[in-house]
Design a protein around this motif. Structure first.
Motif, PDB file in Angstrom:
ATOM      1  N   CYS A 221       7.125  10.667   5.150  1.00  0.00           N
ATOM      2  CA  CYS A 221       8.177  10.197   4.247  1.00  0.00           C
ATOM      3  C   CYS A 221       9.560  10.307   4.873  1.00  0.00           C
ATOM      4  CB  CYS A 221       8.126  10.968   2.927  1.00  0.00           C
ATOM      5  SG  CYS A 221       8.514  12.726   3.092  1.00  0.00           S
ATOM      6  N   SER A 222       9.696  11.158   5.899  1.00  0.00           N
ATOM      7  CA  SER A 222      11.009  11.390   6.489  1.00  0.00           C
ATOM      8  C   SER A 222      10.874  11.879   7.932  1.00  0.00           C
ATOM      9  CB  SER A 222      11.770  12.442   5.677  1.00  0.00           C
ATOM     10  OG  SER A 222      11.094  13.692   5.771  1.00  0.00           O
TER      11      SER A 222
ATOM     12  N   TRP B 178       3.746   1.714   2.674  1.00  0.00           N
ATOM     13  CA  TRP B 178       3.299   1.304   4.008  1.00  0.00           C
ATOM     14  C   TRP B 178       3.832  -0.105   4.279  1.00  0.00           C
ATOM     15  CZ3 TRP B 178       0.919   4.556   7.296  1.00  0.00           C
ATOM     16  CH2 TRP B 178       0.502   4.027   8.504  1.00  0.00           C
ATOM     17  N   GLU B 179       5.071  -0.134   4.791  1.00  0.00           N
ATOM     18  CA  GLU B 179       5.734  -1.405   5.090  1.00  0.00           C
ATOM     19  C   GLU B 179       6.707  -1.180   6.235  1.00  0.00           C
ATOM     20  OE1 GLU B 179       7.696  -2.565   1.489  1.00  0.00           O
ATOM     21  OE2 GLU B 179       8.830  -0.717   1.356  1.00  0.00           O
ATOM     22  N   PRO B 180       7.119  -2.247   6.919  1.00  0.00           N
ATOM     23  CA  PRO B 180       8.010  -2.100   8.084  1.00  0.00           C
ATOM     24  C   PRO B 180       9.301  -1.336   7.790  1.00  0.00           C
ATOM     25  CG  PRO B 180       7.163  -4.337   7.978  1.00  0.00           C
ATOM     26  CD  PRO B 180       6.732  -3.634   6.695  1.00  0.00           C
ATOM     27  N   GLN B 181       9.803  -1.394   6.569  1.00  0.00           N
ATOM     28  CA  GLN B 181      11.034  -0.694   6.222  1.00  0.00           C
ATOM     29  C   GLN B 181      10.850   0.827   6.187  1.00  0.00           C
ATOM     30  OE1 GLN B 181       9.721  -3.230   4.542  1.00  0.00           O
ATOM     31  NE2 GLN B 181      11.218  -4.866   4.572  1.00  0.00           N
ATOM     32  N   SER B 182       9.620   1.295   6.101  1.00  0.00           N
ATOM     33  CA  SER B 182       9.332   2.735   6.083  1.00  0.00           C
ATOM     34  C   SER B 182       9.213   3.196   7.533  1.00  0.00           C
ATOM     35  CB  SER B 182       8.041   3.013   5.319  1.00  0.00           C
ATOM     36  OG  SER B 182       8.145   2.558   3.999  1.00  0.00           O
ATOM     37  N   GLN B 183      10.332   3.513   8.140  1.00  0.00           N
ATOM     38  CA  GLN B 183      10.383   3.762   9.578  1.00  0.00           C
ATOM     39  C   GLN B 183       9.642   5.009  10.030  1.00  0.00           C
ATOM     40  OE1 GLN B 183      14.323   4.244  11.096  1.00  0.00           O
ATOM     41  NE2 GLN B 183      14.946   5.652   9.492  1.00  0.00           N
TER      42      GLN B 183
ATOM     43  N   ARG C 286       0.850  -1.191   0.000  1.00  0.00           N
ATOM     44  CA  ARG C 286       0.000   0.000   0.000  1.00  0.00           C
ATOM     45  C   ARG C 286       0.889   1.245   0.000  1.00  0.00           C
ATOM     46  NH1 ARG C 286      -4.773   1.290   4.331  1.00  0.00           N
ATOM     47  NH2 ARG C 286      -5.499   3.150   3.285  1.00  0.00           N
ATOM     48  N   VAL C 287       0.493   2.235  -0.773  1.00  0.00           N
ATOM     49  CA  VAL C 287       1.211   3.505  -0.839  1.00  0.00           C
ATOM     50  C   VAL C 287       0.255   4.599  -0.378  1.00  0.00           C
ATOM     51  CG1 VAL C 287       2.395   5.155  -2.346  1.00  0.00           C
ATOM     52  CG2 VAL C 287       2.681   2.698  -2.719  1.00  0.00           C
ATOM     53  N   VAL C 288       0.714   5.408   0.589  1.00  0.00           N
ATOM     54  CA  VAL C 288      -0.087   6.522   1.114  1.00  0.00           C
ATOM     55  C   VAL C 288       0.661   7.825   0.865  1.00  0.00           C
ATOM     56  CG1 VAL C 288      -1.167   5.083   2.886  1.00  0.00           C
ATOM     57  CG2 VAL C 288       0.908   6.333   3.431  1.00  0.00           C
TER      58      VAL C 288
END
Length: 62
Positions: free
Chosen positions: A29-30, A19-24, A6-8
């Motif tokens: 976005c940052s 939207w994944e665990p790697q996207s801390q 999923r992309v938000v």
């Protein structure tokens, strides 16, 4: 089941965020965008609406 991620949109700059665990910093976005949002809450630019209780309701515990 699909393996699609999923992309938000980042709430601050609207950049796409996976939207994944790697996207801390998700949903941001940052770290920068996350801190900008926190600053808006801290300066009370963002508020959650609430109704104030009248004195009679507060004393009855309602």
């Amino acid at each position: 089941m699909s393996d699609s991620v999923r992309v938000v949109a980042c709430p601050t700059c609207h950049a796409p965020v996976r939207w994944e665990p790697q996207s801390q910093f998700r949903p941001f976005c940052s770290k920068r965008c996350r801190l900008i949002d926190l600053g808006e809450w801290a300066s009370e630019s963002y508020r959650v609406p609430a109704q104030e209780e009248s004195p009679s309701e507060a004393s009855r515990g309602e």
